[in-house]
Design a protein around this motif. Structure first.
Motif, PDB file in Angstrom:
ATOM      1  N   ASN A  53     115.666  10.769 -33.364  1.00  0.00           N
ATOM      2  CA  ASN A  53     117.011  10.546 -32.848  1.00  0.00           C
ATOM      3  C   ASN A  53     117.192  11.204 -31.476  1.00  0.00           C
ATOM      4  N   LEU A  54     116.640  12.427 -31.324  1.00  0.00           N
ATOM      5  CA  LEU A  54     116.729  13.097 -30.031  1.00  0.00           C
ATOM      6  C   LEU A  54     115.932  12.348 -28.960  1.00  0.00           C
ATOM      7  N   ASN A  55     114.768  11.805 -29.334  1.00  0.00           N
ATOM      8  CA  ASN A  55     113.985  11.017 -28.375  1.00  0.00           C
ATOM      9  C   ASN A  55     114.761   9.789 -27.909  1.00  0.00           C
ATOM     10  N   LEU A  56     115.368   9.103 -28.864  1.00  0.00           N
ATOM     11  CA  LEU A  56     116.166   7.926 -28.498  1.00  0.00           C
ATOM     12  C   LEU A  56     117.356   8.308 -27.631  1.00  0.00           C
ATOM     13  N   LEU A  57     117.991   9.443 -28.004  1.00  0.00           N
ATOM     14  CA  LEU A  57     119.144   9.896 -27.243  1.00  0.00           C
ATOM     15  C   LEU A  57     118.738  10.308 -25.829  1.00  0.00           C
ATOM     16  N   ALA A  58     117.576  10.975 -25.734  1.00  0.00           N
ATOM     17  CA  ALA A  58     117.092  11.379 -24.406  1.00  0.00           C
ATOM     18  C   ALA A  58     116.794  10.162 -23.539  1.00  0.00           C
ATOM     19  N   ARG A  59     116.191   9.140 -24.090  1.00  0.00           N
ATOM     20  CA  ARG A  59     115.923   7.913 -23.324  1.00  0.00           C
ATOM     21  C   ARG A  59     117.214   7.252 -22.892  1.00  0.00           C
ATOM     22  N   SER A  60     118.170   7.223 -23.847  1.00  0.00           N
ATOM     23  CA  SER A  60     119.463   6.600 -23.516  1.00  0.00           C
ATOM     24  C   SER A  60     120.143   7.344 -22.390  1.00  0.00           C
ATOM     25  N   LEU A  61     120.103   8.694 -22.436  1.00  0.00           N
ATOM     26  CA  LEU A  61     120.692   9.476 -21.354  1.00  0.00           C
ATOM     27  C   LEU A  61     119.921   9.268 -20.043  1.00  0.00           C
ATOM     28  N   GLY A  62     118.605   9.095 -20.147  1.00  0.00           N
ATOM     29  CA  GLY A  62     117.809   8.853 -18.940  1.00  0.00           C
ATOM     30  C   GLY A  62     118.213   7.565 -18.264  1.00  0.00           C
ATOM     31  N   TYR A  63     118.429   6.496 -19.061  1.00  0.00           N
ATOM     32  CA  TYR A  63     118.876   5.240 -18.490  1.00  0.00           C
ATOM     33  C   TYR A  63     120.267   5.400 -17.864  1.00  0.00           C
ATOM     34  N   THR A  64     121.084   6.253 -18.520  1.00  0.00           N
ATOM     35  CA  THR A  64     122.462   6.391 -18.039  1.00  0.00           C
ATOM     36  C   THR A  64     122.524   7.131 -16.702  1.00  0.00           C
ATOM     37  N   VAL A  65     121.692   8.189 -16.548  1.00  0.00           N
ATOM     38  CA  VAL A  65     121.765   9.010 -15.323  1.00  0.00           C
ATOM     39  C   VAL A  65     120.765   8.557 -14.259  1.00  0.00           C
ATOM     40  N   GLU A  66     120.071   7.460 -14.513  1.00  0.00           N
ATOM     41  CA  GLU A  66     119.071   7.006 -13.538  1.00  0.00           C
ATOM     42  C   GLU A  66     119.714   6.717 -12.179  1.00  0.00           C
ATOM     43  N   PRO A 127     113.309  20.168 -34.504  1.00  0.00           N
ATOM     44  CA  PRO A 127     112.313  20.157 -33.430  1.00  0.00           C
ATOM     45  C   PRO A 127     112.898  20.785 -32.165  1.00  0.00           C
ATOM     46  N   GLY A 128     112.014  21.304 -31.345  1.00  0.00           N
ATOM     47  CA  GLY A 128     112.471  21.924 -30.099  1.00  0.00           C
ATOM     48  C   GLY A 128     113.106  20.889 -29.172  1.00  0.00           C
ATOM     49  N   PRO A 129     113.546  21.335 -28.032  1.00  0.00           N
ATOM     50  CA  PRO A 129     114.193  20.381 -27.117  1.00  0.00           C
ATOM     51  C   PRO A 129     113.249  19.231 -26.746  1.00  0.00           C
ATOM     52  N   VAL A 130     113.843  18.038 -26.706  1.00  0.00           N
ATOM     53  CA  VAL A 130     113.088  16.819 -26.386  1.00  0.00           C
ATOM     54  C   VAL A 130     113.282  16.516 -24.908  1.00  0.00           C
ATOM     55  N   THR A 131     112.191  16.260 -24.226  1.00  0.00           N
ATOM     56  CA  THR A 131     112.241  15.969 -22.776  1.00  0.00           C
ATOM     57  C   THR A 131     111.680  14.576 -22.519  1.00  0.00           C
ATOM     58  N   THR A 132     112.384  13.831 -21.648  1.00  0.00           N
ATOM     59  CA  THR A 132     111.925  12.495 -21.292  1.00  0.00           C
ATOM     60  C   THR A 132     112.059  12.306 -19.780  1.00  0.00           C
ATOM     61  N   MET A 133     111.112  11.600 -19.194  1.00  0.00           N
ATOM     62  CA  MET A 133     111.124  11.353 -17.752  1.00  0.00           C
ATOM     63  C   MET A 133     112.070  10.204 -17.434  1.00  0.00           C
ATOM     64  N   VAL A 134     112.726  10.321 -16.247  1.00  0.00           N
ATOM     65  CA  VAL A 134     113.601   9.250 -15.755  1.00  0.00           C
ATOM     66  C   VAL A 134     112.851   8.545 -14.620  1.00  0.00           C
ATOM     67  N   LEU A 135     112.558   7.257 -14.812  1.00  0.00           N
ATOM     68  CA  LEU A 135     111.775   6.492 -13.835  1.00  0.00           C
ATOM     69  C   LEU A 135     112.662   5.474 -13.126  1.00  0.00           C
ATOM     70  N   HIS A 136     112.363   5.283 -11.831  1.00  0.00           N
ATOM     71  CA  HIS A 136     113.025   4.229 -11.057  1.00  0.00           C
ATOM     72  C   HIS A 136     111.961   3.522 -10.239  1.00  0.00           C
ATOM     73  N   ASP A 137     111.732   2.290 -10.583  1.00  0.00           N
ATOM     74  CA  ASP A 137     110.674   1.494  -9.940  1.00  0.00           C
ATOM     75  C   ASP A 137     109.326   2.180 -10.067  1.00  0.00           C
ATOM     76  N   GLY A 138     109.108   2.778 -11.242  1.00  0.00           N
ATOM     77  CA  GLY A 138     107.850   3.417 -11.531  1.00  0.00           C
ATOM     78  C   GLY A 138     107.692   4.791 -10.942  1.00  0.00           C
ATOM     79  N   ILE A 139     108.753   5.284 -10.304  1.00  0.00           N
ATOM     80  CA  ILE A 139     108.679   6.601  -9.690  1.00  0.00           C
ATOM     81  C   ILE A 139     109.565   7.547 -10.490  1.00  0.00           C
ATOM     82  N   VAL A 140     109.051   8.772 -10.741  1.00  0.00           N
ATOM     83  CA  VAL A 140     109.809   9.772 -11.478  1.00  0.00           C
ATOM     84  C   VAL A 140     110.887  10.334 -10.574  1.00  0.00           C
ATOM     85  N   VAL A 141     112.133  10.081 -10.981  1.00  0.00           N
ATOM     86  CA  VAL A 141     113.259  10.578 -10.191  1.00  0.00           C
ATOM     87  C   VAL A 141     113.937  11.766 -10.850  1.00  0.00           C
ATOM     88  N   GLY A 142     113.494  12.136 -12.054  1.00  0.00           N
ATOM     89  CA  GLY A 142     114.083  13.290 -12.740  1.00  0.00           C
ATOM     90  C   GLY A 142     113.649  13.314 -14.212  1.00  0.00           C
TER      91      GLY A 142
END
Length: 419
Positions: A53-66, A127-142
């Motif tokens: 659930n945290l992984n999904l939430l982290a991805r969702s937040l990544g899409y939101t703040v991209e 589980p410990g904090p879940v971290t996910t990369m935020v990508l934009h056009d294949g580039i890590v932006v955060g």
């Protein structure tokens, strides 16, 4: 023999209390193990679920703040993560830019000790904090880091503890019901067996038996106990018969079956005691067979025994049922008449006894023997005041009758108060 408990020793527990405690322990251990196993499995499953659930939430937040990361809009990023995190079981969200520098953050306020405790439990169990990369056009932006709050896990933990307590309460109730059923099925038959054992030990009630029960082992125990009681009852009956036989032999003549001298003297003393209280008379007839030694020597001991048996039967038939006839030994017999209202009655009975001796006695070999008896009669208290004196007076009267004329009777000559 069972030894008594030492002074000051604690009382022994009953079988019922021991079995009831065992049931409670078993129920407690079974429920506790089941509850712990269930909680462990559930925690593992919840941990995996929370991680996903945290992984999904982290991805969702990544899409939101991209977009906010691309354009560097920190305020938009903070509003976006706050809007989503407030609806989820999230404690903290940290957004960093492509260089790893803080960009936006959100943290759930801690307003109570329960919330702090939930946060600590979540830090240990989830589980410990879940971290996910935020990508934009294949580039890590955060990247987005999400830490769970643990409210759902804490609620599950409280529910598990409540379930354990409820299971323990149900187990106690079930153990109580089971113990009552155990009392009926096991304790009650054992108590019944113990009751029979106590009755046998204290009251010698060997006729009691244990009733059949439904449990095979207890029923077999009852059958074995009943078999033991059968043997004990048979042994007791045999002992009673032997005692009765010994008592009979001790008080009766083996040849004629009449009471012997010991019993006659004892009953004569009791009769004289009663006569002293009531003022009544007691008559004693002392009988002796004339020329018995000649019969015994000439015809043999078997013929002598037959003569004695015949004399005993004739004397007994002549006496009233309430009187006592005894063989004193050899060819001497005695009869007691109590109470005796008239002294003359003793003489009439003596004449009747002599009359019964008129017919000859038939021996086992078919020969016949003519027998005569000499009788001495003494009356209490006319001729003596005690048993020994009365027997001596009657014996002396018998010898006077034998010397005067065999086959006759005489009254004693002694006066009251003289032996």
């Amino acid at each position: 023999m069972r030894q008594p408990a030492p002074p000051g020793s604690p009382p022994r527990p009953t079988l019922q209390s021991v079995l009831r405690r065992a049931h409670l322990r078993l129920a407690f251990v079974a429920v506790a193990m089941a509850a712990v196993s269930l909680i462990v499995v559930a925690v593992i499953a919840l941990r995996a679920y929370a991680g996903n659930n945290l992984n999904l939430l982290a991805r969702s937040l990544g899409y939101t703040v991209e977009a906010a990361l691309v354009f560097g809009d920190r305020i938009a990023a903070a509003e976006a993560i706050g809007l989503i995190a407030n609806k989820e079981d999230v404690a903290e969200v940290i957004v960093t830019d492509g260089k790893g520098l803080p960009f936006a953050a959100w943290q759930l306020p801690v307003h109570s000790a329960i919330a702090r405790f939930e946060r600590e439990v979540a830090g240990i169990a989830l589980p410990g904090p879940v971290t996910t990369m935020v990508l934009h056009d294949g580039i890590v932006v955060g990247q987005v880091e999400v830490r769970g709050q643990g409210s759902q896990f804490f609620g599950f933990l409280l529910g598990g503890i409540g379930g354990i307590l409820a299971g323990l309460a149900i187990s106690v109730l079930g153990a109580y019901v089971s113990s009552q059923r155990l009392l009926r099925n096991i304790i009650a038959p054992l108590r019944a067996l113990a009751g029979v054992a106590h009755a046998v030990r204290r009251e010698r009630a060997f006729e009691q038996r244990v009733e059949p029960v439904a449990i095979a082992e207890l029923n077999q125990l009852g059958d074995d106990f009943n078999a033991l009681l059968d043997e004990l009852e048979e042994w007791q009956n045999t002992l009673r018969e032997e005692n009765a036989s010994l008592e009979y032999q001790a008080n009766h003549d083996a040849l004629t079956g009449l009471p012997n001298r010991v019993q006659f003297e004892s009953r004569l003393e009791r009769a004289l005691s009663r006569a002293a209280e009531t003022g009544q008379r007691v008559a004693l007839l002392y009988l002796d067979c004339d020329r018995f030694k000649e019969v015994n020597d000439c015809l043999g001991h078997e013929a002598g025994d037959a003569v004695l048996i015949g004399i005993a039967a004739r004397v007994r038939a002549q006496m009233p049922e309430a009187d006592l006839v005894a063989r004193l030994g050899g060819d001497e017999f005695a009869a007691m008449l109590a109470p005796m209202r008239e002294v003359a009655s003793a003489g009439r009975i003596a004449e009747g006894v002599l009359a019964t001796m008129a017919p000859t006695i038939v021996l086992p070999d078919g020969r016949t023997v003519a027998i005569t008896m000499s009788i001495g009669v003494a009356v209490y208290p006319d001729h003596a005041t005690d048993a020994i004196g009365l027997m001596r007076a009657a014996d002396a009267a018998m010898y006077r009758a034998k010397r005067a004329r065999p086959g006759s009777w005489q009254f004693a000559e002694s006066v009251a108060g003289q032996a």
